[in-house]
Scaffold this motif. Structure first.
Motif, short mmCIF file in Angstrom:
data_model
loop_
_atom_site.label_atom_id
_atom_site.label_comp_id
_atom_site.label_asym_id
_atom_site.label_seq_id
_atom_site.Cartn_x
_atom_site.Cartn_y
_atom_site.Cartn_z
N ALA A 31 0.83 -1.21 0.00
CA ALA A 31 0.00 0.00 0.00
C ALA A 31 0.86 1.26 0.00
N ALA A 32 1.99 1.21 0.68
CA ALA A 32 2.88 2.37 0.73
C ALA A 32 3.43 2.70 -0.64
N VAL A 33 3.64 1.68 -1.46
CA VAL A 33 4.13 1.92 -2.81
C VAL A 33 3.14 2.79 -3.58
N GLU A 34 1.85 2.49 -3.43
CA GLU A 34 0.84 3.24 -4.18
C GLU A 34 0.56 4.62 -3.59
N TRP A 35 0.53 4.73 -2.24
CA TRP A 35 0.01 5.96 -1.64
C TRP A 35 1.04 6.86 -0.97
N THR A 36 2.27 6.39 -0.79
CA THR A 36 3.26 7.25 -0.14
C THR A 36 4.48 7.52 -1.01
N GLY A 37 4.50 6.98 -2.21
CA GLY A 37 5.65 7.22 -3.08
C GLY A 37 6.87 6.39 -2.73
N LEU A 38 6.67 5.25 -2.10
CA LEU A 38 7.79 4.37 -1.79
C LEU A 38 8.23 3.71 -3.10
N ASP A 39 9.28 4.28 -3.70
CA ASP A 39 9.60 3.88 -5.08
C ASP A 39 11.08 3.68 -5.34
N SER A 40 11.88 3.55 -4.29
CA SER A 40 13.32 3.40 -4.51
C SER A 40 13.94 2.59 -3.38
N GLU A 41 15.17 2.17 -3.61
CA GLU A 41 15.91 1.44 -2.58
C GLU A 41 16.07 2.28 -1.32
N ALA A 44 12.73 2.55 0.53
CA ALA A 44 12.36 1.27 1.13
C ALA A 44 13.22 0.98 2.36
N ALA A 45 14.50 1.30 2.29
CA ALA A 45 15.39 1.07 3.42
C ALA A 45 14.97 1.91 4.62
N GLU A 46 14.63 3.18 4.38
CA GLU A 46 14.19 4.05 5.47
C GLU A 46 12.86 3.56 6.04
N TRP A 47 11.96 3.17 5.17
CA TRP A 47 10.65 2.69 5.61
C TRP A 47 10.80 1.49 6.54
N LEU A 48 11.58 0.50 6.12
CA LEU A 48 11.73 -0.71 6.91
C LEU A 48 12.52 -0.47 8.19
N SER A 49 13.49 0.43 8.14
CA SER A 49 14.22 0.78 9.35
C SER A 49 13.29 1.42 10.37
N ASP A 50 12.45 2.35 9.90
CA ASP A 50 11.48 2.97 10.80
C ASP A 50 10.50 1.94 11.36
N GLN A 51 10.05 1.03 10.49
CA GLN A 51 9.10 0.02 10.94
C GLN A 51 9.75 -0.89 11.98
N LEU A 52 11.01 -1.22 11.80
CA LEU A 52 11.73 -2.04 12.77
C LEU A 52 11.75 -1.38 14.13
N HIS A 53 12.16 -0.12 14.19
CA HIS A 53 12.39 0.54 15.48
C HIS A 53 11.12 1.10 16.11
N LEU A 54 10.21 1.64 15.28
CA LEU A 54 9.05 2.34 15.81
C LEU A 54 7.84 1.44 16.02
N SER A 55 7.78 0.33 15.30
CA SER A 55 6.61 -0.55 15.39
C SER A 55 6.99 -1.95 15.87
N PHE A 56 7.78 -2.65 15.09
CA PHE A 56 8.08 -4.05 15.40
C PHE A 56 8.80 -4.22 16.74
N ALA A 57 9.86 -3.44 16.98
CA ALA A 57 10.63 -3.60 18.21
C ALA A 57 9.82 -3.23 19.45
N ARG A 58 8.97 -2.23 19.34
CA ARG A 58 8.18 -1.78 20.48
C ARG A 58 7.01 -2.70 20.78
N GLY A 59 6.61 -3.48 19.78
CA GLY A 59 5.43 -4.32 19.95
C GLY A 59 5.75 -5.80 19.95
#
Length: 223
Positions: A31-41, A44-59
């Protein structure tokens, strides 16, 4: 270092080839590809890094650490409380579907390897982090190493989803995975320090994208 048999079991648990369906979920990336402009390496690296630290690690990562300890202590009530927390904090129908389906599949796989699996999980609709924690608790590895395996398994699935959805080349995917591998130890250390009151599953943008994914016109993934 964990003993060789424990290390091999952790590698097995972290493998994307484990038949629990993790490869079929993008956790918002599509969904991020379509609606947030996630369109490059880089994006994608920043997105997954943020998801790791802000969502996955905390939960889920923090919960897995607590669940491994609870399984080893034989604390059934604690396990049920942690499992209920996962069910009650999924912020979209797709995220709930994912943890329930992967949990069921993991328990079915565990029945092939632990004779008491059916008895242990009787009456417990295990979520994926809780089922994984049970398997990790049986390896003899430390809680820390179990969490490293859990996090790396998540990272591999998410990078594979990004490679398909953005799309990216395999070399780009490996560079992103290398970055996440470097960041995972710190994420695990932080997750293991969190108390019940500090553990959280609040990621508004991720929840919105997951909900929008339910009606996305064309998609490859189940979330």
């Amino acid at each position: 270092m964990p003993p060789p048999h424990s290390l091999l079991q952790l590698i097995w648990l972290a493998s994307p080839a484990l038949p629990v369906g993790g490869f079929s979920y993008s956790e918002g990336i599509e969904a991020a590809v379509e609606w947030t402009g996630l369109d490059s390496e880089a994006n994608a690296a920043e997105w997954l890094s943020d998801q790791l630290h802000l969502s996955f690690a905390r939960g889920d990562l923090a919960l897995a650490a607590q669940a491994i300890t609870a399984w080893r202590a034989g604390d059934a009530q604690r396990i049920r409380t942690l499992n209920d927390w996962v069910l009650h904090t999924r912020e979209s129908a797709e995220f709930l579907l994912q943890t329930e389906q992967m949990g069921r599949s993991f328990v079915e796989w565990l029945k092939l390897h632990h004779a008491d699996t059916a008895e242990v999980f009787a009456g417990l609709p295990a979520t994926y982090p809780v089922a994984f924690a049970f398997a990790a608790s049986r390896t003899g590895a430390s809680v820390h190493d179990g969490c490293l395996a859990f996090a790396f398994g998540w990272a591999e699935n998410m990078v594979a989803a990004a490679v398909k959805a953005v799309p990216l080349g395999q070399s780009a995917g490996q560079r992103i995975l290398a970055r996440l591998a470097n960041e995972i130890p710190a994420a695990v250390d932080r997750a293991m320090q969190l108390t019940d009151d500090e553990r959280q599953a609040f990621a508004p943008l991720l929840a919105v994208l997951s909900a929008r994914h339910e009606t996305q016109y064309s998609r490859l993934f189940r979330s």
